[in-house]
Motif scaffolding. Structure first.
Motif, PDB file in Angstrom:
ATOM      1  N   ASP A  82      -3.214  -7.230  31.883  1.00 31.42           N
ATOM      2  CA  ASP A  82      -3.590  -6.404  33.312  1.00 31.42           C
ATOM      3  C   ASP A  82      -2.942  -5.063  32.973  1.00 31.42           C
ATOM      4  N   GLU A  83      -3.684  -4.062  33.305  1.00 28.16           N
ATOM      5  CA  GLU A  83      -3.161  -2.982  33.459  1.00 28.16           C
ATOM      6  C   GLU A  83      -2.327  -2.110  32.407  1.00 28.16           C
ATOM      7  N   SER A  84      -2.391  -2.417  31.104  1.00 25.94           N
ATOM      8  CA  SER A  84      -1.565  -2.273  29.956  1.00 25.94           C
ATOM      9  C   SER A  84      -2.424  -1.069  29.232  1.00 25.94           C
ATOM     10  N   ASN A  85      -1.727   0.022  29.092  1.00 28.56           N
ATOM     11  CA  ASN A  85      -2.051   1.156  28.107  1.00 28.56           C
ATOM     12  C   ASN A  85      -1.092   1.274  26.900  1.00 28.56           C
ATOM     13  N   MET A  86      -0.552   0.275  26.440  1.00 30.08           N
ATOM     14  CA  MET A  86       0.237   0.271  25.296  1.00 30.08           C
ATOM     15  C   MET A  86      -0.144   1.047  23.937  1.00 30.08           C
ATOM     16  N   GLY A  87       0.594   1.529  23.176  1.00 34.83           N
ATOM     17  CA  GLY A  87       0.105   2.046  21.942  1.00 34.83           C
ATOM     18  C   GLY A  87       1.212   2.098  21.078  1.00 34.83           C
ATOM     19  N   SER A  88       1.160   2.760  19.964  1.00 39.60           N
ATOM     20  CA  SER A  88       1.932   3.017  18.906  1.00 39.60           C
ATOM     21  C   SER A  88       1.784   3.884  17.744  1.00 39.60           C
ATOM     22  N   THR A  89       2.707   4.769  17.371  1.00 41.80           N
ATOM     23  CA  THR A  89       2.360   5.716  16.154  1.00 41.80           C
ATOM     24  C   THR A  89       2.710   4.806  14.990  1.00 41.80           C
ATOM     25  N   VAL A  90       2.520   5.385  13.980  1.00 45.74           N
ATOM     26  CA  VAL A  90       2.697   4.628  12.531  1.00 45.74           C
ATOM     27  C   VAL A  90       2.817   5.594  11.505  1.00 45.74           C
ATOM     28  N   VAL A  91       3.758   5.404  10.446  1.00 45.94           N
ATOM     29  CA  VAL A  91       3.765   5.846   9.226  1.00 45.94           C
ATOM     30  C   VAL A  91       4.200   5.106   8.463  1.00 45.94           C
ATOM     31  N   ALA A  92       3.584   4.930   7.188  1.00 48.06           N
ATOM     32  CA  ALA A  92       3.513   3.737   6.339  1.00 48.06           C
ATOM     33  C   ALA A  92       3.273   4.271   4.974  1.00 48.06           C
ATOM     34  N   ALA A  93       4.346   3.567   3.922  1.00 51.49           N
ATOM     35  CA  ALA A  93       4.169   3.994   2.758  1.00 51.49           C
ATOM     36  C   ALA A  93       4.297   2.699   1.864  1.00 51.49           C
ATOM     37  N   LEU A  94       3.288   2.834   0.723  1.00 56.38           N
ATOM     38  CA  LEU A  94       2.899   1.754  -0.172  1.00 56.38           C
ATOM     39  C   LEU A  94       3.517   2.106  -1.455  1.00 56.38           C
ATOM     40  N   VAL A  95       4.491   1.666  -1.961  1.00 53.12           N
ATOM     41  CA  VAL A  95       5.423   2.195  -3.330  1.00 53.12           C
ATOM     42  C   VAL A  95       5.189   1.250  -4.535  1.00 53.12           C
ATOM     43  N   ALA A  96       4.598   1.762  -5.522  1.00 55.51           N
ATOM     44  CA  ALA A  96       4.452   0.825  -6.443  1.00 55.51           C
ATOM     45  C   ALA A  96       4.076   1.741  -7.927  1.00 55.51           C
ATOM     46  N   HIS A  97       4.492   1.162  -9.120  1.00 55.58           N
ATOM     47  CA  HIS A  97       4.359   1.807 -10.305  1.00 55.58           C
ATOM     48  C   HIS A  97       4.391   3.351 -10.438  1.00 55.58           C
ATOM     49  N   GLY A  98       5.492   3.881  -9.729  1.00 55.88           N
ATOM     50  CA  GLY A  98       5.732   5.082  -9.815  1.00 55.88           C
ATOM     51  C   GLY A  98       5.132   5.844  -8.893  1.00 55.88           C
ATOM     52  N   GLU A  99       4.069   5.629  -8.011  1.00 54.50           N
ATOM     53  CA  GLU A  99       3.438   6.339  -7.116  1.00 54.50           C
ATOM     54  C   GLU A  99       3.865   5.792  -5.500  1.00 54.50           C
ATOM     55  N   TYR A 100       3.415   6.788  -4.605  1.00 49.44           N
ATOM     56  CA  TYR A 100       3.482   6.529  -3.096  1.00 49.44           C
ATOM     57  C   TYR A 100       2.184   6.882  -2.478  1.00 49.44           C
ATOM     58  N   ASP A 101       1.655   5.593  -1.778  1.00 41.62           N
ATOM     59  CA  ASP A 101       0.612   6.013  -0.865  1.00 41.62           C
ATOM     60  C   ASP A 101       1.018   6.091   0.689  1.00 41.62           C
ATOM     61  N   ILE A 102       0.699   7.086   1.089  1.00 39.12           N
ATOM     62  CA  ILE A 102       1.234   7.299   2.556  1.00 39.12           C
ATOM     63  C   ILE A 102       0.247   7.416   3.573  1.00 39.12           C
ATOM     64  N   ALA A 103       0.048   6.835   4.515  1.00 39.87           N
ATOM     65  CA  ALA A 103      -0.925   7.113   5.691  1.00 39.87           C
ATOM     66  C   ALA A 103       0.070   7.037   7.081  1.00 39.87           C
ATOM     67  N   TRP A 104      -0.709   7.536   8.100  1.00 40.40           N
ATOM     68  CA  TRP A 104      -0.025   7.737   9.254  1.00 40.40           C
ATOM     69  C   TRP A 104      -0.842   8.315  10.309  1.00 40.40           C
ATOM     70  N   VAL A 105      -0.487   7.906  11.710  1.00 42.23           N
ATOM     71  CA  VAL A 105      -1.260   8.189  12.740  1.00 42.23           C
ATOM     72  C   VAL A 105      -0.217   8.625  13.888  1.00 42.23           C
ATOM     73  N   GLY A 106      -0.190   9.794  14.451  1.00 39.41           N
ATOM     74  CA  GLY A 106       1.045   9.905  15.479  1.00 39.41           C
ATOM     75  C   GLY A 106       1.680  10.970  14.956  1.00 39.41           C
TER      76      GLY A 106
END
Length: 289
Positions: A82-106
């Motif tokens: 009831d009456e919730s407007n919760m939310g979140s940002t995120v920044v995430a990194a997937l690291v493998a085989h000498g590479e990084y994959d980064i995605a984010w919101v916020g």
């Protein structure tokens, strides 16, 4: 990825911590999520984001798809409350085989550090857009009254259409990734972050010092930091603390153990000293006995 560290602190002005982080070396997934909504369950939203990304990545989903799934998962939880407007940002990194994959919101950020600090992500807020267009300076952006107003976040409302930022690149030896919530970047400058990253020898020391610097600057928000990757130590650099030098137990023992040359030297010393002593004893025995 064996070298990493993470830390989260509620700060000095907030009653609870809505941030969370993940450092899953086996999966190669590292993230920071900053819950929004105050007492309206921001910490629930950030935990949903963390758990959804981890579950989706285990099934082979892409980071961007997992973030979209996390957005829907938070909205589903809002519908159950009831009456919730919760939310979140995120920044995430997937690291493998000498590479990084980064995605984010916020506005939780990703940086690369290799002696110099480079911001990888771009905040999803109007101030960041104005900065990118050259309408304001970095100094103006740092103090702009709307710098924490988000144009994108996960959850909050079904009317929000998210478009995660995304970048993929090689992770070079000695290069590190830094993920953080705005509790760090609102308190200390990029120049201060860079100096701390340079001065501290290990990911754990870097994380501890960064969080401490944010707290010393006021600690007005939750602060969360994750550092991924071992810092490069310049070749031939034997100065500094023992933390800068890697030494196995076998190497340490070998360093303390005398070599054959040392042992031969000691045998000669004992022999030289022993002959006069033996002669003296023989003289005493001959004279008195």
């Amino acid at each position: 990825m064996s070298a990493f560290a993470g830390k989260s602190h509620p700060g000095y002005k907030r009653s609870h911590n809505e941030d969370c982080y993940l450092a899953d070396a086996e999966l190669g997934l590292f993230l920071v999520a900053d819950g929004v909504g105050g007492h309206a369950d921001g910490e629930v939203a950030s935990a949903i984001v963390r758990d959804t990304l981890r579950a989706d990545l285990r099934t082979g989903a892409s980071l961007v798809d997992a973030i979209h799934d996390a957005h829907r998962a938070v909205l589903d939880e809002i519908d159950r409350r009831d009456e919730s407007n919760m939310g979140s940002t995120v920044v995430a990194a997937l690291v493998a085989h000498g590479e990084y994959d980064i995605a984010w919101v916020g506005d939780s950020r990703a940086y690369a550090f290799d002696g110099e600090l480079t911001q990888i992500s771009r905040d999803h807020n109007p101030v960041s857009e104005m900065l990118a267009l050259g309408a304001i300076t970095p100094e103006q952006a740092a103090t702009h009254p709307e710098r924490n107003v988000l144009s994108q976040s996960l959850g909050v409302s079904g009317t929000i259409k998210i478009a995660p930022g995304h970048i993929r690149a090689g992770l070079h030896p000695g290069q590190q990734l830094l993920l953080c919530s705005d509790g760090l970047t609102d308190e200390i400058t990029d120049a201060q972050i860079s100096r701390i990253m340079q001065e501290q020898p290990t990911p754990q020391a870097q994380v501890d010092a960064l969080v401490e610097a944010a707290l010393d600057a006021g600690g007005r928000d939750n602060v969360t930091v994750v550092v991924v990757g071992a810092k490069r130590v310049p070749s031939g650099d034997t100065a500094g603390s023992g933390c800068n030098r890697l030494e196995t137990l076998d190497q340490a023992a070998a360093a303390r153990r005398p070599d054959a040359t040392d042992e031969a030297l000691w045998r000669r010393i004992i022999w030289v000293l022993g002959v006069p002593v033996a002669v003296a004893i023989a003289w005493v025995l001959a004279k008195f006995f």
